[in-house]
Design a protein around this motif. Structure first.
Motif: not given
Length: 512
Positions: A283-284, A287-288, A291, A314-315, A317-319, A321-322
Protein backbone atom coordinates in the motif's frame (compact mmCIF):
# COMPACT_ATOMS: atom_id res chain seq x y z
CA UNK A 1 56.81 -72.50 71.93
CA UNK A 2 54.37 -73.98 74.45
CA UNK A 3 51.70 -76.54 73.65
CA UNK A 4 48.93 -73.97 74.11
CA UNK A 5 50.66 -71.52 71.75
CA UNK A 6 51.07 -74.26 69.14
CA UNK A 7 47.40 -75.17 69.52
CA UNK A 8 46.32 -71.53 69.17
CA UNK A 9 48.45 -71.16 66.04
CA UNK A 10 46.98 -74.32 64.54
CA UNK A 11 43.47 -73.16 65.44
CA UNK A 12 44.00 -69.87 63.59
CA UNK A 13 45.35 -71.65 60.51
CA UNK A 14 42.44 -74.11 60.38
CA UNK A 15 39.62 -72.91 58.11
CA UNK A 16 37.05 -75.60 58.94
CA UNK A 17 34.75 -75.04 61.90
CA UNK A 18 34.19 -78.77 62.15
CA UNK A 19 37.94 -79.38 62.50
CA UNK A 20 38.23 -76.67 65.10
CA UNK A 21 35.28 -78.05 66.99
CA UNK A 22 36.68 -81.60 66.86
CA UNK A 23 40.09 -80.38 67.98
CA UNK A 24 38.65 -78.34 70.83
CA UNK A 25 36.39 -81.20 71.87
CA UNK A 26 39.30 -83.67 71.81
CA UNK A 27 41.53 -81.36 73.82
CA UNK A 28 38.80 -80.64 76.35
CA UNK A 29 37.92 -84.32 76.68
CA UNK A 30 41.59 -85.25 76.98
CA UNK A 31 42.19 -82.70 79.70
CA UNK A 32 39.03 -83.65 81.54
CA UNK A 33 39.65 -87.40 81.30
CA UNK A 34 43.31 -86.98 82.28
CA UNK A 35 42.44 -84.95 85.34
CA UNK A 36 39.62 -87.34 86.21
CA UNK A 37 41.72 -90.49 85.78
CA UNK A 38 44.69 -88.98 87.63
CA UNK A 39 42.46 -87.85 90.46
CA UNK A 40 40.71 -91.18 90.62
CA UNK A 41 44.06 -93.04 90.57
CA UNK A 42 45.45 -90.82 93.30
CA UNK A 43 42.33 -91.28 95.39
CA UNK A 44 42.50 -95.04 94.88
CA UNK A 45 46.21 -95.08 95.65
CA UNK A 46 45.74 -93.10 98.84
CA UNK A 47 42.76 -95.16 99.95
CA UNK A 48 44.37 -98.54 99.23
CA UNK A 49 47.69 -97.39 100.69
CA UNK A 50 46.01 -96.23 103.89
CA UNK A 51 44.18 -99.54 104.33
CA UNK A 52 47.33 -101.52 103.59
CA UNK A 53 49.32 -99.36 105.99
CA UNK A 54 46.75 -99.93 108.70
CA UNK A 55 46.84 -103.71 108.17
CA UNK A 56 50.63 -103.64 108.06
CA UNK A 57 50.84 -101.72 111.33
CA UNK A 58 48.53 -104.22 113.00
CA UNK A 59 50.61 -107.07 111.56
CA UNK A 60 53.91 -105.59 112.79
CA UNK A 61 52.44 -104.97 116.25
CA UNK A 62 51.23 -108.56 116.46
CA UNK A 63 54.60 -109.94 115.31
CA UNK A 64 56.45 -107.82 117.88
CA UNK A 65 54.40 -109.49 120.59
CA UNK A 66 55.20 -112.90 119.10
CA UNK A 67 58.94 -112.12 119.07
CA UNK A 68 58.99 -110.91 122.71
CA UNK A 69 59.35 -114.35 124.30
CA UNK A 70 61.97 -115.57 121.78
CA UNK A 71 63.98 -112.38 122.20
CA UNK A 72 63.77 -112.64 126.02
CA UNK A 73 65.27 -116.12 125.91
CA UNK A 74 67.62 -115.16 123.02
CA UNK A 75 66.36 -118.04 120.93
CA UNK A 76 68.05 -117.13 117.65
CA UNK A 77 66.63 -120.08 115.75
CA UNK A 78 63.17 -119.16 116.80
CA UNK A 79 63.83 -115.53 115.83
CA UNK A 80 65.03 -116.56 112.36
CA UNK A 81 61.97 -118.72 111.80
CA UNK A 82 59.63 -115.95 112.84
CA UNK A 83 61.44 -113.35 110.70
CA UNK A 84 61.36 -115.64 107.66
CA UNK A 85 57.66 -116.13 108.22
CA UNK A 86 57.24 -112.35 108.35
CA UNK A 87 59.22 -111.84 105.13
CA UNK A 88 57.15 -114.53 103.45
CA UNK A 89 54.10 -112.29 103.74
CA UNK A 90 53.08 -110.53 100.50
CA UNK A 91 54.71 -107.16 100.06
CA UNK A 92 57.22 -107.50 102.94
CA UNK A 93 60.79 -107.35 101.75
CA UNK A 94 62.74 -107.34 105.01
CA UNK A 95 62.55 -107.73 108.81
CA UNK A 96 65.21 -106.99 111.47
CA UNK A 97 65.32 -107.57 115.26
CA UNK A 98 67.64 -105.44 117.37
CA UNK A 99 68.24 -105.25 121.09
CA UNK A 100 67.49 -102.20 123.18
CA UNK A 101 70.88 -100.80 122.25
CA UNK A 102 70.32 -101.15 118.49
CA UNK A 103 72.52 -104.16 117.88
CA UNK A 104 71.13 -106.51 115.24
CA UNK A 105 70.22 -109.86 116.64
CA UNK A 106 68.46 -111.38 113.59
CA UNK A 107 67.27 -110.33 110.16
CA UNK A 108 65.60 -111.70 107.02
CA UNK A 109 64.90 -110.23 103.57
CA UNK A 110 63.13 -110.96 100.28
CA UNK A 111 65.57 -111.17 97.39
CA UNK A 112 62.99 -110.01 94.78
CA UNK A 113 63.35 -106.33 95.75
CA UNK A 114 66.96 -105.89 96.81
CA UNK A 115 67.27 -102.26 95.65
CA UNK A 116 64.80 -101.03 98.26
CA UNK A 117 62.74 -98.93 95.81
CA UNK A 118 59.18 -97.98 96.80
CA UNK A 119 59.74 -99.29 100.39
CA UNK A 120 58.13 -98.27 103.68
CA UNK A 121 59.63 -99.22 107.06
CA UNK A 122 57.66 -99.64 110.29
CA UNK A 123 59.39 -100.05 113.66
CA UNK A 124 57.77 -101.43 116.82
CA UNK A 125 59.13 -101.91 120.32
CA UNK A 126 59.44 -105.48 121.64
CA UNK A 127 58.44 -105.40 125.31
CA UNK A 128 57.85 -108.07 127.97
CA UNK A 129 56.86 -108.03 131.65
CA UNK A 130 59.21 -109.98 133.99
CA UNK A 131 56.38 -110.83 136.34
CA UNK A 132 52.65 -110.67 135.92
CA UNK A 133 51.29 -107.25 136.72
CA UNK A 134 54.64 -105.59 136.14
CA UNK A 135 54.98 -102.86 133.52
CA UNK A 136 56.42 -104.30 130.27
CA UNK A 137 60.03 -103.37 129.62
CA UNK A 138 61.46 -102.78 126.12
CA UNK A 139 63.96 -105.46 125.33
CA UNK A 140 64.38 -104.78 121.60
CA UNK A 141 62.89 -103.44 118.38
CA UNK A 142 61.28 -104.98 115.30
CA UNK A 143 61.84 -103.15 112.01
CA UNK A 144 59.73 -104.43 109.09
CA UNK A 145 60.04 -103.07 105.54
CA UNK A 146 57.36 -103.54 102.92
CA UNK A 147 56.98 -102.34 99.32
CA UNK A 148 53.96 -100.82 97.44
CA UNK A 149 55.12 -102.02 94.00
CA UNK A 150 52.18 -104.36 93.66
CA UNK A 151 49.80 -101.55 94.55
CA UNK A 152 51.43 -99.31 91.97
CA UNK A 153 51.29 -102.07 89.34
CA UNK A 154 47.64 -102.66 90.06
CA UNK A 155 47.01 -98.94 89.90
CA UNK A 156 48.87 -98.74 86.57
CA UNK A 157 46.82 -101.57 85.09
CA UNK A 158 43.55 -100.01 86.19
CA UNK A 159 44.70 -96.63 84.84
CA UNK A 160 45.50 -98.15 81.45
CA UNK A 161 42.07 -99.77 81.35
CA UNK A 162 40.42 -96.53 82.31
CA UNK A 163 42.36 -94.61 79.67
CA UNK A 164 41.35 -97.15 77.05
CA UNK A 165 37.75 -96.77 78.08
CA UNK A 166 38.19 -92.99 77.93
CA UNK A 167 39.64 -93.30 74.41
CA UNK A 168 36.60 -95.30 73.33
CA UNK A 169 34.36 -92.65 74.86
CA UNK A 170 36.41 -89.97 73.10
CA UNK A 171 35.98 -91.60 69.70
CA UNK A 172 32.28 -92.08 70.28
CA UNK A 173 31.93 -88.53 71.54
CA UNK A 174 33.84 -87.21 68.54
CA UNK A 175 31.51 -89.07 66.19
CA UNK A 176 28.37 -87.85 67.92
CA UNK A 177 29.75 -84.32 68.33
CA UNK A 178 30.87 -84.25 64.68
CA UNK A 179 27.42 -85.34 63.51
CA UNK A 180 25.67 -82.79 65.71
CA UNK A 181 28.20 -80.13 64.75
CA UNK A 182 27.69 -80.81 61.05
CA UNK A 183 23.91 -80.75 61.34
CA UNK A 184 23.59 -77.73 63.62
CA UNK A 185 26.58 -75.54 62.68
CA UNK A 186 28.53 -76.56 59.58
CA UNK A 187 25.61 -77.28 57.22
CA UNK A 188 23.61 -74.09 57.93
CA UNK A 189 26.76 -71.95 57.79
CA UNK A 190 27.75 -73.50 54.45
CA UNK A 191 24.23 -72.90 53.12
CA UNK A 192 24.41 -69.32 54.38
CA UNK A 193 27.84 -68.82 52.77
CA UNK A 194 26.54 -70.23 49.47
CA UNK A 195 23.57 -67.84 49.62
CA UNK A 196 25.87 -64.90 50.38
CA UNK A 197 28.18 -65.77 47.46
CA UNK A 198 25.23 -66.35 45.09
CA UNK A 199 22.36 -64.25 46.49
CA UNK A 200 20.18 -64.56 43.38
CA UNK A 201 18.34 -67.33 41.60
CA UNK A 202 17.15 -65.64 38.43
CA UNK A 203 15.33 -62.47 39.47
CA UNK A 204 14.54 -63.79 42.95
CA UNK A 205 16.64 -63.48 46.09
CA UNK A 206 17.82 -66.79 47.62
CA UNK A 207 16.46 -67.77 51.04
CA UNK A 208 18.16 -70.15 53.48
CA UNK A 209 15.79 -72.70 55.02
CA UNK A 210 16.51 -73.26 58.71
CA UNK A 211 13.90 -73.64 61.43
CA UNK A 212 16.08 -73.84 64.54
CA UNK A 213 15.75 -70.97 67.03
CA UNK A 214 19.40 -70.98 68.11
CA UNK A 215 22.05 -68.37 67.31
CA UNK A 216 22.60 -69.81 63.82
CA UNK A 217 18.85 -69.69 63.24
CA UNK A 218 18.79 -66.05 64.36
CA UNK A 219 21.61 -65.25 61.94
CA UNK A 220 19.87 -67.03 59.05
CA UNK A 221 16.57 -65.33 59.88
CA UNK A 222 18.34 -61.95 59.79
CA UNK A 223 19.88 -62.88 56.43
CA UNK A 224 16.47 -63.88 55.04
CA UNK A 225 15.00 -60.58 56.24
CA UNK A 226 17.87 -58.76 54.58
CA UNK A 227 17.17 -60.66 51.35
CA UNK A 228 13.48 -59.72 51.54
CA UNK A 229 14.39 -56.07 52.13
CA UNK A 230 16.84 -56.19 49.21
CA UNK A 231 14.18 -57.82 47.02
CA UNK A 232 11.64 -55.17 47.97
CA UNK A 233 14.20 -52.41 47.46
CA UNK A 234 15.15 -53.77 44.04
CA UNK A 235 11.48 -53.99 43.06
CA UNK A 236 10.92 -50.39 44.13
CA UNK A 237 14.13 -49.35 42.39
CA UNK A 238 13.04 -51.12 39.20
CA UNK A 239 9.63 -49.50 39.42
CA UNK A 240 11.20 -46.09 40.04
CA UNK A 241 13.62 -46.64 37.15
CA UNK A 242 10.75 -47.62 34.86
CA UNK A 243 8.77 -44.56 35.95
CA UNK A 244 11.83 -42.40 35.48
CA UNK A 245 12.46 -43.83 32.02
CA UNK A 246 8.81 -43.27 31.16
CA UNK A 247 8.99 -39.70 32.44
CA UNK A 248 12.22 -39.17 30.53
CA UNK A 249 10.54 -40.45 27.37
CA UNK A 250 7.52 -38.24 28.02
CA UNK A 251 9.66 -35.22 28.80
CA UNK A 252 11.84 -35.95 25.78
CA UNK A 253 8.74 -36.13 23.61
CA UNK A 254 7.43 -32.93 25.21
CA UNK A 255 10.78 -31.27 24.69
CA UNK A 256 10.91 -32.43 21.09
CA UNK A 257 7.36 -31.14 20.63
CA UNK A 258 8.28 -27.86 22.31
CA UNK A 259 11.37 -27.55 20.11
CA UNK A 260 9.29 -28.34 17.06
CA UNK A 261 6.64 -25.82 18.14
CA UNK A 262 9.33 -23.24 18.83
CA UNK A 263 10.91 -23.86 15.44
CA UNK A 264 7.48 -23.69 13.82
CA UNK A 265 6.71 -20.47 15.70
CA UNK A 266 10.06 -19.07 14.65
CA UNK A 267 9.42 -20.01 11.03
CA UNK A 268 5.89 -18.62 11.28
CA UNK A 269 7.12 -15.33 12.73
CA UNK A 270 9.79 -15.17 10.04
CA UNK A 271 7.09 -15.71 7.43
CA UNK A 272 4.99 -13.08 9.21
CA UNK A 273 7.80 -10.54 9.13
CA UNK A 274 8.39 -11.21 5.46
CA UNK A 275 4.66 -11.04 4.79
CA UNK A 276 4.27 -7.90 6.91
CA UNK A 277 7.14 -6.27 5.06
CA UNK A 278 5.40 -7.09 1.80
CA UNK A 279 1.99 -6.07 3.15
CA UNK A 280 3.25 -2.69 4.35
CA UNK A 281 5.32 -2.05 1.25
CA UNK A 282 2.43 -2.75 -1.16
CA UNK A 283 0.00 0.00 0.00
CA UNK A 284 2.86 2.41 0.64
CA UNK A 285 4.17 1.87 -2.88
CA UNK A 286 0.66 2.36 -4.27
CA UNK A 287 0.13 5.59 -2.32
CA UNK A 288 3.59 6.87 -3.19
CA UNK A 289 3.35 5.91 -6.87
CA UNK A 290 -0.14 7.33 -7.47
CA UNK A 291 0.65 10.55 -5.58
CA UNK A 292 3.85 11.06 -7.56
CA UNK A 293 2.03 10.32 -10.82
CA UNK A 294 -0.71 12.86 -9.96
CA UNK A 295 1.95 15.46 -9.23
CA UNK A 296 3.89 14.88 -12.46
CA UNK A 297 1.18 14.16 -15.06
CA UNK A 298 -0.84 17.35 -15.64
CA UNK A 299 -3.52 15.64 -17.73
CA UNK A 300 -4.56 13.47 -14.78
CA UNK A 301 -5.42 16.51 -12.69
CA UNK A 302 -7.92 17.68 -15.33
CA UNK A 303 -9.46 14.23 -15.95
CA UNK A 304 -12.08 14.08 -13.21
CA UNK A 305 -12.91 10.38 -13.68
CA UNK A 306 -9.27 9.28 -13.58
CA UNK A 307 -8.60 11.54 -10.63
CA UNK A 308 -11.45 10.01 -8.64
CA UNK A 309 -10.27 6.50 -9.55
CA UNK A 310 -6.71 7.20 -8.41
CA UNK A 311 -7.89 8.90 -5.24
CA UNK A 312 -10.01 5.82 -4.55
CA UNK A 313 -6.92 3.66 -4.94
CA UNK A 314 -5.05 5.89 -2.50
CA UNK A 315 -7.96 5.65 -0.05
CA UNK A 316 -8.07 1.84 -0.40
CA UNK A 317 -4.32 1.54 0.16
CA UNK A 318 -4.55 3.85 3.18
CA UNK A 319 -7.39 1.81 4.67
CA UNK A 320 -5.47 -1.40 4.09
CA UNK A 321 -2.36 0.08 5.67
CA UNK A 322 -4.42 1.30 8.63
CA UNK A 323 -5.96 -2.19 8.99
CA UNK A 324 -2.50 -3.77 9.07
CA UNK A 325 -1.30 -1.38 11.74
CA UNK A 326 -4.47 -1.94 13.79
CA UNK A 327 -4.02 -5.72 13.60
CA UNK A 328 -0.44 -5.53 14.82
CA UNK A 329 -1.32 -3.11 17.63
CA UNK A 330 -4.31 -5.20 18.72
CA UNK A 331 -2.22 -8.38 18.78
CA UNK A 332 0.44 -6.61 20.86
CA UNK A 333 -2.22 -5.45 23.33
CA UNK A 334 -3.75 -8.93 23.52
CA UNK A 335 -0.42 -10.63 24.19
CA UNK A 336 0.45 -7.98 26.81
CA UNK A 337 -3.01 -8.30 28.42
CA UNK A 338 -3.76 -4.59 27.97
CA UNK A 339 -6.71 -4.75 25.58
CA UNK A 340 -9.68 -3.10 27.32
CA UNK A 341 -13.25 -3.54 26.09
CA UNK A 342 -16.19 -1.26 26.84
CA UNK A 343 -19.37 -3.26 26.21
CA UNK A 344 -22.62 -1.45 25.38
CA UNK A 345 -25.96 -2.17 23.74
CA UNK A 346 -26.07 -1.08 20.08
CA UNK A 347 -27.90 -1.93 16.85
CA UNK A 348 -26.33 -4.53 14.60
CA UNK A 349 -27.54 -3.36 11.16
CA UNK A 350 -25.65 -0.03 10.97
CA UNK A 351 -22.34 -1.61 12.01
CA UNK A 352 -22.78 -4.52 9.60
CA UNK A 353 -23.62 -2.09 6.79
CA UNK A 354 -20.48 -0.04 7.47
CA UNK A 355 -18.33 -3.18 7.43
CA UNK A 356 -19.74 -4.37 4.10
CA UNK A 357 -19.45 -0.89 2.60
CA UNK A 358 -15.80 -0.57 3.67
CA UNK A 359 -14.99 -3.87 1.95
CA UNK A 360 -16.76 -3.22 -1.35
CA UNK A 361 -13.58 -2.16 -3.16
CA UNK A 362 -11.81 -5.33 -1.97
CA UNK A 363 -14.80 -7.41 -3.06
CA UNK A 364 -14.85 -5.81 -6.51
CA UNK A 365 -11.17 -6.58 -6.97
CA UNK A 366 -11.96 -10.27 -6.23
CA UNK A 367 -15.16 -10.17 -8.34
CA UNK A 368 -17.02 -11.18 -5.18
CA UNK A 369 -20.55 -10.27 -4.11
CA UNK A 370 -21.19 -9.47 -0.44
CA UNK A 371 -24.70 -9.34 1.01
CA UNK A 372 -26.19 -9.02 4.49
CA UNK A 373 -29.16 -10.82 6.01
CA UNK A 374 -30.22 -9.13 9.25
CA UNK A 375 -33.45 -10.69 10.51
CA UNK A 376 -34.56 -7.51 12.29
CA UNK A 377 -33.17 -4.02 11.81
CA UNK A 378 -33.86 -3.37 15.50
CA UNK A 379 -31.70 -6.34 16.53
CA UNK A 380 -29.08 -5.28 19.10
CA UNK A 381 -26.25 -6.90 21.06
CA UNK A 382 -24.30 -6.16 24.22
CA UNK A 383 -20.60 -5.93 23.28
CA UNK A 384 -17.73 -3.57 22.63
CA UNK A 385 -18.71 -1.77 19.45
CA UNK A 386 -15.17 -1.37 18.12
CA UNK A 387 -14.32 -5.02 18.86
CA UNK A 388 -17.58 -6.16 17.24
CA UNK A 389 -16.84 -4.14 14.11
CA UNK A 390 -13.31 -5.56 13.94
CA UNK A 391 -14.65 -9.13 14.32
CA UNK A 392 -17.08 -8.69 11.41
CA UNK A 393 -14.47 -6.86 9.34
CA UNK A 394 -11.85 -9.60 9.77
CA UNK A 395 -14.26 -12.47 9.10
CA UNK A 396 -15.83 -10.91 5.97
CA UNK A 397 -12.44 -9.70 4.75
CA UNK A 398 -10.97 -13.22 5.13
CA UNK A 399 -13.90 -14.72 3.23
CA UNK A 400 -13.43 -12.22 0.39
CA UNK A 401 -9.66 -12.34 0.10
CA UNK A 402 -8.91 -16.00 0.85
CA UNK A 403 -11.97 -17.83 -0.45
CA UNK A 404 -11.18 -17.32 -4.11
CA UNK A 405 -12.72 -15.28 -6.95
CA UNK A 406 -16.28 -14.86 -8.20
CA UNK A 407 -17.74 -15.77 -4.82
CA UNK A 408 -20.86 -15.00 -2.84
CA UNK A 409 -20.17 -13.96 0.76
CA UNK A 410 -23.18 -13.68 3.09
CA UNK A 411 -23.20 -11.95 6.49
CA UNK A 412 -26.30 -12.92 8.51
CA UNK A 413 -27.54 -12.29 12.08
CA UNK A 414 -30.50 -13.96 13.84
CA UNK A 415 -31.70 -14.47 17.41
CA UNK A 416 -31.09 -17.86 18.95
CA UNK A 417 -34.02 -20.04 20.02
CA UNK A 418 -33.82 -18.89 23.64
CA UNK A 419 -33.79 -15.22 22.57
CA UNK A 420 -30.79 -14.44 24.81
CA UNK A 421 -28.11 -14.35 22.11
CA UNK A 422 -27.59 -13.33 18.51
CA UNK A 423 -25.91 -15.78 16.15
CA UNK A 424 -23.73 -14.21 13.44
CA UNK A 425 -22.71 -16.20 10.38
CA UNK A 426 -20.22 -15.44 7.60
CA UNK A 427 -20.66 -17.92 4.76
CA UNK A 428 -18.87 -18.26 1.43
CA UNK A 429 -18.89 -20.74 -1.43
CA UNK A 430 -15.12 -20.63 -1.91
CA UNK A 431 -12.42 -23.26 -1.91
CA UNK A 432 -12.88 -24.24 1.76
CA UNK A 433 -10.26 -25.10 4.37
CA UNK A 434 -8.61 -28.41 5.25
CA UNK A 435 -8.87 -29.92 8.72
CA UNK A 436 -5.32 -28.81 9.60
CA UNK A 437 -6.22 -25.20 8.87
CA UNK A 438 -9.38 -25.39 10.99
CA UNK A 439 -7.40 -26.75 13.96
CA UNK A 440 -4.86 -23.93 13.53
CA UNK A 441 -7.50 -21.17 13.63
CA UNK A 442 -6.81 -18.85 16.53
CA UNK A 443 -3.03 -19.13 16.24
CA UNK A 444 -1.31 -15.95 15.07
CA UNK A 445 0.39 -15.68 11.67
CA UNK A 446 -1.81 -18.40 10.10
CA UNK A 447 -3.29 -17.41 6.73
CA UNK A 448 -3.96 -18.77 3.28
CA UNK A 449 -0.31 -18.49 2.29
CA UNK A 450 0.45 -21.35 4.66
CA UNK A 451 1.86 -24.07 2.36
CA UNK A 452 -0.79 -26.71 2.98
CA UNK A 453 -3.68 -24.42 1.87
CA UNK A 454 -1.98 -22.41 -0.86
CA UNK A 455 -3.70 -22.60 -4.23
CA UNK A 456 -3.86 -20.72 -7.49
CA UNK A 457 -7.00 -18.94 -6.35
CA UNK A 458 -5.23 -17.38 -3.36
CA UNK A 459 -1.71 -17.00 -4.69
CA UNK A 460 -1.99 -13.25 -5.09
CA UNK A 461 -4.01 -12.48 -1.95
CA UNK A 462 -2.59 -10.50 0.92
CA UNK A 463 -2.77 -10.78 4.69
CA UNK A 464 -0.72 -10.98 7.86
CA UNK A 465 -2.43 -14.02 9.34
CA UNK A 466 -3.50 -12.09 12.45
CA UNK A 467 -7.20 -11.65 11.69
CA UNK A 468 -8.65 -14.91 13.04
CA UNK A 469 -6.30 -14.87 16.04
CA UNK A 470 -7.55 -11.40 17.00
CA UNK A 471 -11.15 -12.48 16.37
CA UNK A 472 -10.75 -15.50 18.67
CA UNK A 473 -9.35 -13.42 21.54
CA UNK A 474 -11.96 -10.68 21.13
CA UNK A 475 -14.76 -13.27 21.23
CA UNK A 476 -13.33 -14.82 24.40
CA UNK A 477 -13.41 -11.40 26.05
CA UNK A 478 -16.98 -10.83 24.77
CA UNK A 479 -18.33 -14.16 26.10
CA UNK A 480 -18.51 -15.58 22.59
CA UNK A 481 -16.97 -18.51 20.75
CA UNK A 482 -15.98 -19.16 17.15
CA UNK A 483 -17.45 -22.13 15.26
CA UNK A 484 -15.99 -23.18 11.90
CA UNK A 485 -17.44 -25.62 9.38
CA UNK A 486 -15.66 -26.03 6.07
CA UNK A 487 -15.45 -28.48 3.20
CA UNK A 488 -12.84 -28.42 0.47
CA UNK A 489 -14.32 -27.17 -2.80
CA UNK A 490 -17.69 -26.22 -1.26
CA UNK A 491 -16.98 -23.31 1.03
CA UNK A 492 -16.69 -22.24 4.64
CA UNK A 493 -19.18 -21.17 7.30
CA UNK A 494 -17.93 -19.29 10.38
CA UNK A 495 -20.36 -18.36 13.15
CA UNK A 496 -20.31 -16.93 16.66
CA UNK A 497 -22.79 -15.70 19.28
CA UNK A 498 -22.98 -12.59 21.44
CA UNK A 499 -25.38 -11.81 24.31
CA UNK A 500 -28.34 -9.50 23.80
CA UNK A 501 -28.28 -8.04 27.33
CA UNK A 502 -25.44 -7.64 29.85
CA UNK A 503 -24.83 -10.42 32.39
CA UNK A 504 -22.35 -8.56 34.56
CA UNK A 505 -22.52 -5.26 36.42
CA UNK A 506 -19.07 -4.10 35.34
CA UNK A 507 -19.11 -1.74 32.42
CA UNK A 508 -15.53 -2.57 31.55
CA UNK A 509 -13.99 -5.97 30.84
CA UNK A 510 -10.25 -6.42 30.66
CA UNK A 511 -8.76 -9.16 28.50
CA UNK A 512 -6.15 -10.92 30.63
Amino acid sequence: MSVLEQFARFNRSTTSIQRRFSLLFSLAFFLFSSVFIAGFAWFKYENEGARKMERFNDFVTAQSNVLADSLWHLDHDRLDVILKAIVAEQGIVGATVTDEFGATLAFAEDGENPDGSAQISVMRDIAIAATPGEKPAVIGKLNVTYTNVELIDELRRSTILEMGFAAVLLLGGLGIAGFVNRRTIVTPIRNLAAAVNNPRRGHERVRVDWEAKDEIGTLIEAFNRMQEIEQLGEAKLTEARDRLEERVRERTAELAKAVEDAEQANRTKSDFLASMSHELRTPLNAISGISEMLMVVDSLRTDQAKLIEYLGDIRFSSQHLNSLVDDVLDLAKIEAGHLELEPEIFLIAPVAGDVVKSLMVTAERQSTTVKTEIGDTALAVFADKRAFRQILLNLVNNAIRHGGRNLLVTLSAHLTADGEKVRFTVEDNGQGMPEEMIRAIGQPFIHSHTPYIRSAATEDTQGTGLGLSIVTELLKASEGALEVNSEIGKGTTISFTLPVTPKVTDRQTTLN
